[in-house]
Design an enzyme around this catalytic site. Structure first.
Site, PDB file in Angstrom:
ATOM      1  N   HIS A  44     -18.325  -7.244  24.396  1.00 32.17           N
ATOM      2  CA  HIS A  44     -18.268  -7.457  26.040  1.00 32.17           C
ATOM      3  C   HIS A  44     -18.819  -8.917  26.136  1.00 32.17           C
ATOM      4  CE1 HIS A  44     -19.436  -7.471  30.026  1.00 32.17           C
ATOM      5  NE2 HIS A  44     -18.679  -6.358  30.161  1.00 32.17           N
TER       6      HIS A  44
ATOM      7  N   GLU B 256     -11.246  -9.207  30.221  1.00 33.09           N
ATOM      8  CA  GLU B 256     -12.248  -9.513  31.310  1.00 33.09           C
ATOM      9  C   GLU B 256     -12.601 -10.955  31.132  1.00 33.09           C
ATOM     10  OE1 GLU B 256     -14.586  -5.675  31.909  1.00 33.09           O
ATOM     11  OE2 GLU B 256     -15.652  -6.700  30.189  1.00 33.09           O
TER      12      GLU B 256
ATOM     13  N   LYS C  39     -23.363  -0.423  32.183  1.00 35.26           N
ATOM     14  CA  LYS C  39     -24.264  -1.657  31.836  1.00 35.26           C
ATOM     15  C   LYS C  39     -25.835  -1.232  31.601  1.00 35.26           C
ATOM     16  CE  LYS C  39     -20.933  -5.126  33.374  1.00 35.26           C
ATOM     17  NZ  LYS C  39     -20.452  -6.400  33.917  1.00 35.26           N
TER      18      LYS C  39
ATOM     19  N   GLU D 165     -21.042 -10.266  28.059  1.00 38.02           N
ATOM     20  CA  GLU D 165     -22.285 -10.391  27.996  1.00 38.02           C
ATOM     21  C   GLU D 165     -23.072 -10.335  26.695  1.00 38.02           C
ATOM     22  OE1 GLU D 165     -22.595  -6.905  30.858  1.00 38.02           O
ATOM     23  OE2 GLU D 165     -21.730  -8.329  32.118  1.00 38.02           O
TER      24      GLU D 165
ATOM     25  N   SER E  77     -14.653  -7.473  38.665  1.00 41.32           N
ATOM     26  CA  SER E  77     -14.461  -7.014  40.021  1.00 41.32           C
ATOM     27  C   SER E  77     -13.418  -6.045  40.454  1.00 41.32           C
ATOM     28  CB  SER E  77     -14.656  -8.445  40.924  1.00 41.32           C
ATOM     29  OG  SER E  77     -15.868  -9.301  40.559  1.00 41.32           O
TER      30      SER E  77
ATOM     31  N   ASN F  57     -18.275   0.966  32.806  1.00 43.93           N
ATOM     32  CA  ASN F  57     -19.226   0.519  32.107  1.00 43.93           C
ATOM     33  C   ASN F  57     -20.645   0.410  32.891  1.00 43.93           C
ATOM     34  OD1 ASN F  57     -20.874  -1.215  30.533  1.00 43.93           O
ATOM     35  ND2 ASN F  57     -19.675  -2.999  30.533  1.00 43.93           N
TER      36      ASN F  57
ATOM     37  N   GLY G 150     -18.780  -9.337  37.995  1.00 39.90           N
ATOM     38  CA  GLY G 150     -19.811  -9.348  38.850  1.00 39.90           C
ATOM     39  C   GLY G 150     -19.753 -10.372  39.912  1.00 39.90           C
TER      40      GLY G 150
HETATM   41  P1  13P Z   1     -17.538  -5.935  37.081  1.00 35.79           P
HETATM   42  O1  13P Z   1     -16.749  -4.649  37.796  1.00 35.79           O
HETATM   43  O2  13P Z   1     -18.870  -5.423  37.699  1.00 35.79           O
HETATM   44  O3  13P Z   1     -17.167  -7.448  37.567  1.00 35.79           O
HETATM   45  O4  13P Z   1     -17.806  -5.966  35.757  1.00 35.79           O
HETATM   46  C1  13P Z   1     -16.852  -5.708  34.876  1.00 35.79           C
HETATM   47  C2  13P Z   1     -17.323  -5.743  33.588  1.00 35.79           C
HETATM   48  O5  13P Z   1     -17.987  -6.456  32.838  1.00 35.79           O
HETATM   49  C3  13P Z   1     -17.124  -4.472  32.767  1.00 35.79           C
HETATM   50  O6  13P Z   1     -17.095  -4.443  31.427  1.00 35.79           O
END
Ligand code: 13P
Length: 250
Positions: free
Chosen positions: A94, A166, A11, A96, A212, A9, A172
């Site tokens: 997601h 997740e 983002k 976010e 992560s 992803n 992150g």
């Molecule tokens: P990270 O791998 O940066 O922690 O992000 C995970 C994520 O949100 C994938 O959709």
């Protein structure tokens, strides 16, 4: 037997020219890999990246879409536009989107149904915040998101649905759920899918872990019985990190 599935992803990162460079490196490296592979670039980067991956084993997904097919929705992207680009999948729910943009389960569920009606694979994200984990409500939170997100789907629909667990606190942050903790939640998700549908649907559903994931932890995560794949954020932006993840079993 569930086939492992690694998704990146991107983002809100990668212009078209940057995405093309990364996609070219990925195409070369992922050619012989056994896992199913998907990348989800930002909308404006998708056409250029799609040209690069055309005819290869790398699939393309979107990171979101509207809950409406068309009309007065300024700034939104319709499922028809995703289909027009020839996409294979869409990530929905997601954390976010849930946390920054206030997306709720019923809203996400409308998108899930719309995507499936147009034959797009759905990667439905679920996961708890740190406060929810500390309060001991992980299962409750995940169950609510699953039941709400999958409401009204048939067992047949589930063939096109992937679940991504997740934990928000692991995204992150460099903090990962231990493989044991993640596997426990994945097992819980599988049991809930069995309750909602049946054992076959539960046995077949791909459950990705996200938060992560790095070259250094992908193998131990993927070794767990209920972890079938990874949804990778930060590490999917660098070929030297994403390639070892995609080819973790070679
Ligand atoms: P990270 O791998 O940066 O922690 O992000 C995970 C994520 O949100 C994938 O959709």
């Amino acid at each position: 037997m569930r086939r492992s599935y690694i998704a990146g992803n991107w983002k809100m990162n990668m212009t078209a020219s940057e995405g093309v460079v990364l996609a070219k490196e990925l195409v070369a490296a992922a050619a012989g890999c056994t896992a199913k592979v998907l990348i989800a670039p930002p909308f404006t980067t998708i056409p250029a990246v799609r040209e690069v991956v055309k005819g290869t084993n790398i699939r393309i997904g979107a990171q979101n879409m509207s809950d409406s097919e068309s009309g007065a929705h300024t700034g939104e992207i319709s499922v028809l536009m995703l289909k027009d680009l020839g996409l294979d999948a869409v990530i929905l729910g997601h954390s976010e989107r849930r946390m920054i943009y206030g997306e709720k389960d019923a809203f996400i569920n409308r998108k899930v149904k719309l995507a499936l009606a147009h034959d797009l694979e759905v990667i439905l994200c679920v996961g708890e915040t740190l406060e929810e984990r500390e309060a001991g409500t992980v299962e409750e939170v995940v169950k609510t998101q699953l039941v709400g997100g999958l409401e009204g789907l048939s067992k047949e629909d589930m063939k096109q649905v992937v679940i991504a667990y997740e934990p928000v606190w692991a995204i992150g942050t460099g903090k990962t759920a231990t493989p044991e903790d993640a596997d426990n939640v994945h097992a819980y998700i599988r049991a809930e899918i069995e309750k909602l549908f049946d054992k076959e649907a539960a046995d077949d559903v791909i459950i990705q872990y996200g938060g992560s994931v790095k070259p250094g932890n992908v193998k131990e995560l993927m070794a767990k019985e209920n972890i079938d794949g990874a949804l990778v954020g930060g590490a999917s932006l660098k070929s030297e990190l994403f390639i070892p993840i995609v080819t973790y079993d070679l």
